[in-house]
Design a protein around this motif. Sequence first.
Motif: not given
Length: 900
Positions: A247, A559-560, A567
């Motif tokens: 990520h 995690g986006q 990231r």
Amino acid sequence: MADGSQASLRSVRTTCPYCGVGCGVTAVPDGLGGATVTGDTEHPANFGRLCSKGSALGETLSPATRLLYPEIAGTRVDWDRATRHVASELQRVRQNYGPKAIAFYLSGQLLTEDYYVANKLAKGFIGTPHVDTNSRLCMASSVAGHKRAFGADVVPGCYDDLDTADLVVLVGSNTAWCHPVLYQRIQKARQTRGTKVVNIDPRRTATSEGADLQLSLAAGSDTCLWNGLLVWLAGQNLIDAGYISAHTEDFEPALALARERAGTISKVAFHTGLPAEDVQAFFELWGANPRVVSCYSQGVNQSIQGTDKVNAIINCHLATGRIAKPGMGPLSLTGQPNAMGGREVGGLANMLAAHMEFSPRERELVERFWKAPHLAEHEGLKAVALFDAIDRGEIKALWVIGSNPAVSMPRANATRAALSKLELLVVSEVVHANDTSAAATVKLPAHGWGEKDGTVTNSERCISRQRPFLTPAGDARPDWWILSRVAGHLGWGDAFNYRSAAGIFVEHAALSGFENTGERVFNIAGLADLSESAYDNLEPVQWPVLEPGRSTQRVFSDGQFATPSRRARFIAVARTLERNATSDAYPLLLNTGRIRDQWHTMTRTGLTARLSAHISEPFAEIHPTDAAAAGIEDGGLVRLETAHGAAVVKAVVTDRGLAGAVFAPIHWSAQNSSAGRIGALVHSAADPVSGQPDLKATPARASAVEAALSGFILSALELPILSHPDVVYWARSKNQTGTLTTFAIDGTFAVARSIIEACLPHGARLTMSDARVAGFRSAVLCDGRLEAIAFLGSPPNLQPGAWLKSMLMRDQLAPFERLALLAGELPNGAEDAGPIVCVCHQVGSRRIGEAIAAGCQSTEAVGLACSAGTNCGSCVPEINRMLSGYAVRAGAAKKQAVKI
């Protein structure tokens, strides 16, 4: 809900207008222009708790200081003439010099709807990019840090994380005084769950009282500490390699530079000035407690490397995957009630509306949505550069809305001088007089709190309603209405044909979702179809809001992120220390900030005596070593000087700060002090990324100010300012029934007496004067009622006790009370409450001391006995100090007679 056209006597749920906590309040109008204000038990930001300022809101609603009607060059005019004049002058400047000769300076006090219309008019139709806000002085470095790391200005977490965290790290934040409702929430978790608290601040503050570890690091060394933590986490295998791989990006360069700059605990200790064992303890606490929330505020942001500090903190959270999960993440504590709402609509000079910037794609999108004929092509000037451009004559017209830059800007004297060079200065304000409006060519009366209708967004992305419950004072109007009328006179009436705040909000919401396929995190399209009724009844909701009724507590939990790669980015933080700009001429570093019970330049909080009861005068905290070197005594006067200005304030000699540093609060202005405008001393250095001024480290010097005589005047009436050349200091604050003016005079007794007598009102006088001891007291009575009393004497400085202040509220004074006034002692049987400690309940130190002497051994017991500390909790640290030191003080107190 209220209709805004007349006072509603029903209970109205609205939002506090002070800090970024965004507390909900309930107001019940009294039908006389005031209201009873209590905490809203249903609001998720505070669940009914309020700080001292919020609790006193009902006392700040007096129309006495309000700007009631439009004015041009000091002459009252109607709204049509005022708005036509502003439009005509803006058009003249635009035609003669171009749109970039026009600028707007806005405020986190504005509602989102007002902000939206201001930005649309300025950037979309007039065509100037020069729209900035006092939020630049507050949270710009946080914005820049978020955008560098996440790709967007997003606070990922929420207040609920404070309840579930195992470790809360407070960085550059006197949370106990500046965000007391959140501080009490943290302290509750500490007491019930065992949550550990670390306080990182060069000063030991009230916040330190509730910390398990205090890190009084050297000014400017924050990045070294956090870089050191990142290196230590990697060395202890406490990083989350899986999260980093899946990520994030750029971890290795960030870690490599951190190793180079802060590779070992001993190196961190050397650069920060901290004991190595304290650095080790902090690192181990972080490593041992996975659920960590790092709360940071102005001590981080207001720096020449504020953005780097923000990213150094975020780096540690990204490296451990401690972000956007319950009890984990960085949390920016916003200084103003709508700093975030202003950012949402483009209130900063480097933004367009709806979190869009000046890329060709985003410019085209905004231009098409607004049907804007003259959309600004590039970023505008940030606050410091903006006022420099005014000084150079490049900007000819400025519209200031809801801010007081002549007090709050760095180099405030230069800002004041620059304002006088403008061809047009429009000030939209609530108060008739402040330091900025003194130079205004046009004054426009705006709605104040209690009259405003719209929304604000707090530090956790929660949108809340501010609802009107008072009849507007005089001919005041909403800021959005004023702006729209001017837009209409400029020929753009169709684009600004708003009938209510609701119509503006739904347009704002629609723009946030306009052709937004997920690349822009800020999206409240789920609120774009609100009816007037639904808007009126809107409950607090956290954005993004993609569907009606669907709030988002945490962002990036999948995690986006909002970067092109989706990231999060590690940012390599290069600088270990800020440059030390001190010299033989200016050997100290001036740090500025807030105090517990006041807000900004006191145009609101200064109206209530309750909020001046704890601290009523401007002051500077100076270390005993520095004070001794300069001959400065505790309670005496100190002159602070920098290359940009000077101030004379009271000296507080204390070891709460580090040697070589001096702290002074920002609140005093020319309206309430002789020379308390600390903004006049602050340099204009700014963070190169965010443009946020460095308000924490201006090179300065301090010297003692001689004053042969000092004293005070208590008066039921507003008295003239003490402007004689021999008056070296004065400060004015609200008293229960009038004003308190304290002063110092460096002149002969005869001259000093004449200065004071000239200020007193007419009436029968009782006077005691003794030139041999430089003692003078005079009481002015009218029909037996005390109208004013003046005390003059030799230092140490005289201060009025609570008993003396209460005399102004008496209809008649007994003969023995008149004698007591002149004697300067309490009459037999009377008691003085001592200095106020608990502002909410007006409890003095004597009463708290009596409760402790009677056996109270905890703050809870003291609260049960006398109510102190039971509301906002801001005074709890002070009560704790009284508890811990009571045995020593009690013995001494019995031997002293109480003096007025």
